[in-house]
Design an enzyme around this catalytic site. Structure first.
Site, short mmCIF file in Angstrom:
data_model
loop_
_atom_site.label_atom_id
_atom_site.label_comp_id
_atom_site.label_asym_id
_atom_site.label_seq_id
_atom_site.Cartn_x
_atom_site.Cartn_y
_atom_site.Cartn_z
CE1 TYR A 140 65.25 -79.58 -16.09
CE2 TYR A 140 66.06 -78.36 -14.20
CZ TYR A 140 65.40 -78.38 -15.40
OH TYR A 140 64.90 -77.22 -15.92
CE LYS B 156 59.25 -85.14 -29.36
NZ LYS B 156 58.66 -84.81 -30.69
CG ASP C 203 56.22 -82.12 -30.76
OD1 ASP C 203 55.44 -82.89 -30.15
OD2 ASP C 203 56.65 -82.37 -31.91
CG ASP D 155 62.55 -75.33 -17.15
OD1 ASP D 155 62.19 -74.48 -16.34
OD2 ASP D 155 63.55 -75.20 -17.90
CG ASP E 258 59.62 -70.18 -18.42
OD1 ASP E 258 59.36 -70.46 -17.24
OD2 ASP E 258 60.65 -69.56 -18.77
C1 IPM Z 1 62.50 -73.10 -12.93
C2 IPM Z 1 63.86 -72.59 -13.27
C3 IPM Z 1 64.91 -73.58 -12.78
C4 IPM Z 1 64.71 -74.89 -13.52
C5 IPM Z 1 66.37 -73.11 -12.85
C6 IPM Z 1 66.56 -71.79 -12.15
C7 IPM Z 1 67.32 -74.14 -12.33
O1 IPM Z 1 63.96 -72.35 -14.64
O2 IPM Z 1 62.24 -73.34 -11.74
O3 IPM Z 1 61.69 -73.26 -13.84
O4 IPM Z 1 65.23 -75.07 -14.65
O5 IPM Z 1 64.03 -75.75 -13.00
MG MG Z 2 62.13 -72.58 -15.69
#
Ligand code: IPM
Ligand code: MG
Length: 368
Positions: free
Chosen positions: A142, A192, A225, A249, A253
């Site tokens: 990032y 990884k 993975d 990240d 999710d």
């Molecule tokens: C998260 C989001 C952020 C990230 C974006 C909005 C920059 O996806 O907090 O998970 O990628 O960290």
């Molecule tokens: Mg995210």
């Protein structure tokens, strides 16, 4: 003694709607639990760009550095897709994380019993799930340099750099081991190392920290993975997962969706302690700005409210009050309260964002 201070940055999309419900919850704790906060508000993301031409002004950044905790809603939306990269709404959020040095991002994925049927996985695989992803938040790909898009041999080349120092790995590893110690003393680190040198270093440093100070914790390593696959195959094998910024990240999710809806998942981003002993901190729901439903009163405010519960726990040492708020949410879900994200098309009329706030406040009243 003055009240602890909160800066609310509601941001874009559904951010302001869900944050309105959090504000009512904050007021409730002031009125009923002798827990008053000094609340200020400011702009971040697209709304800040619209007003100031930047997704985060220096003034707002300075306010964020000065308060006890920041509560953030969400940033971004299609309206801002064409903006130059440097002023995109997301840059405001990333600047807050970087300049506040919020290196440890805690993302709990907990499956509420009442929602186990709603997961896309079979009920017995997710019922009772309670895992904590600790994502490194201020380094890695990032922020690594060099980065950018440039020309090479008449061709555009896009570059990002995955970079970790051992100090960066060590501090987030310690945060994760400390958490594991308060939970079931089990930690799985994901990288990884089979293809990335930074992954080899990650594995080495985590192992060294473990040997030096955390031998009471059961440590395992997994390629990221495989970790993604295991998360949907048998998520309950995990307790604390430690991973880097980008893998975190994605994996968070994935873990979030196991629980039925992204609308349920809070997060805490913590840095080093300030002079008053409290860690630098920002709390935000894992869901994004959800532009498709913004402004319609459909959004689920629970992730944002649970983020405030994390603030009570991690910034203000109010574990019992955080429990009270979480129990109120569990209660309304058990009673059948559902926003649209928690229902199928044939399941009747969903609660609006405000109505969900109403029932949670009523459950809080009943808890007194
Ligand atoms: C998260 C989001 C952020 C990230 C974006 C909005 C920059 O996806 O907090 O998970 O990628 O960290
Ligand atoms: Mg995210």
């Amino acid at each position: 003694m003055s009240n602890p201070s909160l800066l609310i940055l509601a941001g874009d999309g559904i951010g302001p709607e869900v944050m309105d419900e959090v504000k009512r919850i904050i007021t409730w704790f002031g009125d009923n639990r002798d827990l008053a906060f000094d609340v200020s508000e400011d702009l971040v993301g697209g709304v800040a760009y619209d007003k100031h031409g930047t997704p985060l002004t220096d003034e707002t950044m300075a306010k964020a550095q000065a308060v006890d905790a920041v509560l953030l809603g969400a940033v971004g939306g299609p309206k801002y897709d064409a903006l130059d990269f440097s002023v995109k709404p997301e840059r405001g959020l990333l600047r807050l994380r970087k300049e506040m040095d919020l290196f440890a991002n805690l993302r709990p994925a907990q499956c509420f019993d009442a929602l186990a049927d709603f997961s896309s996985l079979k009920k017995d695989i997710v019922a009772g799930l309670d895992i904590m992803i600790v994502r490194e938040l201020t380094s890695g790909v990032y922020f690594g340099e060099p980065r950018g898009i440039h020309m090479e041999n008449n061709m555009r080349v896009g570059i990002n750099t995955q970079r970790y120092t051992e100090a960066e790995i060590e501090r987030v590893a310690r945060a994760a081991f400390d958490l594991a110690r308060k939970r079931s003393k089990k930690l799985c680190s994901m990288e990884k190392a089979n293809v990335m040198e930074s992954g080899i270093l990650w594995r080495d440093v985590v192992t060294e920290v473990h040997e030096a100070d955390y031998q009471d914790i059961a440590l395992s390593h997994m390629y990221a993975d495989n970790g993604a696959m295991q998360l949907v195959r048998a998520p309950k094998q995990f307790d604390v997962i430690l991973t880097d910024n980008l893998f975190g990240d994605i994996l968070s999710d994935c873990a979030a969706m196991l629980t039925g809806s992204l609308g349920m998942l809070p997060s805490a981003s913590l840095g080093v302690p300030m002079a008053n002993g409290r860690p630098k901190a920002m709390y935000e729901p894992v869901h994004g700005s959800a532009p498709d439903i913004a402004g319609q009163g459909k959004a689920n405010p629970i992730a944002c409210i649970l983020s405030f519960a994390m603030a009570l726990r991690y910034s203000f040492d109010q574990g019992a009050e955080a429990d009270r708020l979480e129990a109120a949410i569990e209660k309304v879900l058990a009673d059948g309260a559902r926003t649209a994200d928690l229902m199928g098309p044939e399941d009747g009329t969903p609660l609006s964002t405000v109505q969900m706030g109403d029932v949670i406040l009523a459950a809080l009243d009943a808890s007194l």
